[in-house]
Design a protein around this motif. Sequence first.
Motif, PDB file in Angstrom:
ATOM      1  N   UNK A  62       0.815  -1.222   0.000  1.00  0.00           N
ATOM      2  CA  UNK A  62       0.000   0.000   0.000  1.00  0.00           C
ATOM      3  C   UNK A  62       0.841   1.262   0.000  1.00  0.00           C
ATOM      4  N   UNK A  63       2.105   1.148   0.332  1.00  0.00           N
ATOM      5  CA  UNK A  63       2.993   2.314   0.411  1.00  0.00           C
ATOM      6  C   UNK A  63       4.150   2.117  -0.570  1.00  0.00           C
ATOM      7  N   UNK A  96      -0.547   7.660 -12.848  1.00  0.00           N
ATOM      8  CA  UNK A  96      -0.687   6.300 -12.313  1.00  0.00           C
ATOM      9  C   UNK A  96      -1.876   6.175 -11.357  1.00  0.00           C
ATOM     10  N   UNK A  97      -2.541   7.302 -11.071  1.00  0.00           N
ATOM     11  CA  UNK A  97      -3.730   7.374 -10.225  1.00  0.00           C
ATOM     12  C   UNK A  97      -3.523   6.797  -8.815  1.00  0.00           C
ATOM     13  N   UNK A  98      -2.528   7.325  -8.076  1.00  0.00           N
ATOM     14  CA  UNK A  98      -2.391   6.933  -6.669  1.00  0.00           C
ATOM     15  C   UNK A  98      -3.478   7.619  -5.839  1.00  0.00           C
ATOM     16  N   UNK A  99      -3.779   7.082  -4.653  1.00  0.00           N
ATOM     17  CA  UNK A  99      -4.781   7.713  -3.790  1.00  0.00           C
ATOM     18  C   UNK A  99      -4.246   8.982  -3.151  1.00  0.00           C
ATOM     19  N   UNK A 192      -6.118   8.147   2.435  1.00  0.00           N
ATOM     20  CA  UNK A 192      -6.302   6.749   2.045  1.00  0.00           C
ATOM     21  C   UNK A 192      -7.600   6.188   2.625  1.00  0.00           C
ATOM     22  N   UNK A 193      -7.844   6.441   3.914  1.00  0.00           N
ATOM     23  CA  UNK A 193      -9.032   5.882   4.568  1.00  0.00           C
ATOM     24  C   UNK A 193     -10.319   6.531   4.063  1.00  0.00           C
ATOM     25  N   UNK A 194     -10.240   7.823   3.751  1.00  0.00           N
ATOM     26  CA  UNK A 194     -11.444   8.483   3.194  1.00  0.00           C
ATOM     27  C   UNK A 194     -11.840   7.850   1.865  1.00  0.00           C
ATOM     28  N   UNK A 260       9.953   2.940 -16.253  1.00  0.00           N
ATOM     29  CA  UNK A 260      10.272   1.601 -15.762  1.00  0.00           C
ATOM     30  C   UNK A 260       9.416   1.170 -14.565  1.00  0.00           C
ATOM     31  N   UNK A 261       8.362   1.942 -14.284  1.00  0.00           N
ATOM     32  CA  UNK A 261       7.504   1.630 -13.137  1.00  0.00           C
ATOM     33  C   UNK A 261       6.211   1.018 -13.625  1.00  0.00           C
ATOM     34  N   UNK A 262       5.825  -0.097 -13.018  1.00  0.00           N
ATOM     35  CA  UNK A 262       4.580  -0.766 -13.369  1.00  0.00           C
ATOM     36  C   UNK A 262       3.400   0.089 -12.915  1.00  0.00           C
ATOM     37  N   UNK A 263       2.453   0.300 -13.791  1.00  0.00           N
ATOM     38  CA  UNK A 263       1.272   1.123 -13.471  1.00  0.00           C
ATOM     39  C   UNK A 263       0.529   0.555 -12.263  1.00  0.00           C
ATOM     40  N   UNK A 264       0.400  -0.780 -12.192  1.00  0.00           N
ATOM     41  CA  UNK A 264      -0.365  -1.406 -11.110  1.00  0.00           C
ATOM     42  C   UNK A 264       0.291  -1.209  -9.743  1.00  0.00           C
ATOM     43  N   UNK A 265       1.611  -1.011  -9.724  1.00  0.00           N
ATOM     44  CA  UNK A 265       2.303  -0.871  -8.442  1.00  0.00           C
ATOM     45  C   UNK A 265       2.035   0.477  -7.783  1.00  0.00           C
ATOM     46  N   UNK A 266       1.510   1.456  -8.538  1.00  0.00           N
ATOM     47  CA  UNK A 266       1.230   2.778  -7.981  1.00  0.00           C
ATOM     48  C   UNK A 266      -0.259   3.098  -7.888  1.00  0.00           C
ATOM     49  N   UNK A 267      -1.081   2.406  -8.622  1.00  0.00           N
ATOM     50  CA  UNK A 267      -2.516   2.695  -8.623  1.00  0.00           C
ATOM     51  C   UNK A 267      -3.114   2.414  -7.231  1.00  0.00           C
ATOM     52  N   UNK A 268      -3.882   3.372  -6.739  1.00  0.00           N
ATOM     53  CA  UNK A 268      -4.565   3.284  -5.436  1.00  0.00           C
ATOM     54  C   UNK A 268      -3.584   3.092  -4.274  1.00  0.00           C
ATOM     55  N   UNK A 269      -2.388   3.589  -4.447  1.00  0.00           N
ATOM     56  CA  UNK A 269      -1.382   3.483  -3.391  1.00  0.00           C
ATOM     57  C   UNK A 269      -1.126   4.854  -2.774  1.00  0.00           C
ATOM     58  N   UNK A 270      -0.424   4.833  -1.642  1.00  0.00           N
ATOM     59  CA  UNK A 270       0.131   6.059  -1.075  1.00  0.00           C
ATOM     60  C   UNK A 270       1.573   6.155  -1.566  1.00  0.00           C
TER      61      UNK A 270
END
Length: 630
Positions: A62-63, A96-99, A192-194, A260-270
């Motif tokens: 998550x981080x 990457x749409x992180x939270x 994140x919690x919101x 070089x960063x996977x999109x899924x590794x940052x999506x919805x993450x902090x």
Amino acid sequence: MRRRTWNRIYKEFGLWWLAAPPGIIVLIVTISIRIAGGMQYWEWMLLDTMLHLRPVEKHDERVVIVGIDEKDIEWVKQYPIPDQKIAELLTKLETYKPLAIGLDIFKNVPIEPGGKQLAQVLRSNSNIIGIEKILPPNETLPPQSLPPERVGFVDLLNDEDSKNRRYLLYTANSKNLNEDKYSLALRLVIKYLNAQRINLETGKNDPNTIMIRGIELPRITPNFGGYVRADDGGLSILINFRNSNQPFDVVSLRDVFNGKVDVKSLRDRIVLVGNRNLSTGDVIYTSALPNLKLSGQIYGIDYHAHVISQILSTVIDNRPMLHSWGDIAEYVWILIWGFLPITIGRLTQSVWRNILGVSVAGFCLFGCGYIMLWVWGVWIPVAPGLLVLAVNGVGLSAFAFYQHDKFLRSQIKERQNTIDHTFSIIHNGPLQTLAYGLKHMRAEDIPYEQLLKQFEKLDWEIREIGEFLKLEALTTEESLRLGSGLILELNRPLHDLLYEVYSSTLERKDFETFKTLKVKIRNFDPIDDKYLCMEDKRGICLFLEEALCNVGKHAQGVKRVEASGVYSSDKYKLSVKDNGSGITSKLENKGTKHSKVLAKQLRGEFRRESFSPRGTICELSWKLKKEFEF
């Protein structure tokens, strides 16, 4: 039976009353030191050690940390990194749409080029949190383009050993007491919690803390765990570091720009963006984590990540937050472990067994602390218990109980010696007179007047023994009363004493077999008194008297008796030989038992046996060693 039980209880209570106070004093001193704060360093050290020894945990997805390292600085060719590059990095990360994104870089002053561009990026992206420093010294303002609700402070709390274990989540604004300042980690957790539709509430049991989904974050109170009079000026928590070689995904600035960063590794993450290089000096000290690339240090951005992960793991994964017992429970626990070494000292009363018992207890105490911390997140007092175990268990209590028990045993031994001594006096005197009188009373072979005189003599002997024992108890002189009534001073040479015993015993009229003796031989070689103590000399004199009395009682038809003490080859042999009827009974009488005890005391040998063609030999032999010196 009941009285005996109460006597045992009374004696045990008396033993504790006399021997336990030193251990109790050590316990009181230990508690006083802890209350005064003198054990904080030890308790912090043990806390770090137990956290360090925990099993490896899986990393938290998550981080994610975007760390600017030395190679990134070389790649950009400018330091500090200009605002243009930071703006481009944040814009790229937003795709990457992180939270939430936490920018752990001070931006109170623009770093050109790109100041306006970065300000525009910060204003237009509501999920970006900037930082400020609010505590002195060197307070630092937040970026002007961010509203207060999107700013978190990054002030870190150091303990007195310069290590970081606490994290301040929020505190009052010193410039506006009606306003609270939130930390970077708390701001990102709220974001994140919101997004998960989870709200923060005020604690029910502790209204000064935060409650999330019914879970209250354990607030560090003034006497929390090993802390004494801690005051952080707000809500602070103890860090439960995630024990892993790679607790979080870490990517570099170059990785992001080069795709070089996977999109899924940052999506919805902090996502935390900050420096991970030694040039900035943004490092904190800890001993709670193993296998650190920087010995005893982690980067500041990693520290914030651990706090975020800790709160989310508690709320979502039920991973325990670190908390402690109340003061009463902690000191009851310390008292239990304080009295344990006193009890061990009472039960073992042996240095090596006591060390073993205390070592096992210390291992169990540390094990309890480790399991409580690992499984339930409870920080219990371990250092005070270990200190009391060490001082009380190996030292004072064991020594006190050992010395007092030794004193009691010496008293018991002294009483037993007094009983044995009294019996020997009675056995070789009044009992022989009584046996003589009873024998002739049954045979009716002497006149009544003579028999009466025999019992009057018995009465006189008993009274004289009583007076002698009273006098002996009141004087420090070592003396011995023989059955004949002769009193010997034991400070005389042994061979002189043996001559006196021999002569006095053979002159006794209550042994009829002595009247048939035709040959009396005696010879006692002298020896140095340094080889014998007073008790040894007493026992040897009584042995000779007993052996001669046995000749007078049992050696029917005896014509010859020989008493000798021969010193040869560092060995002394004291023997009595006769040519009487020999041993007629196989029963072991009291005198024989005393002789065996004496032989054991002298580390020698005793024998009593018949020999051919007739007669008996009674012999006591022992080696002369200086260990008997006194």
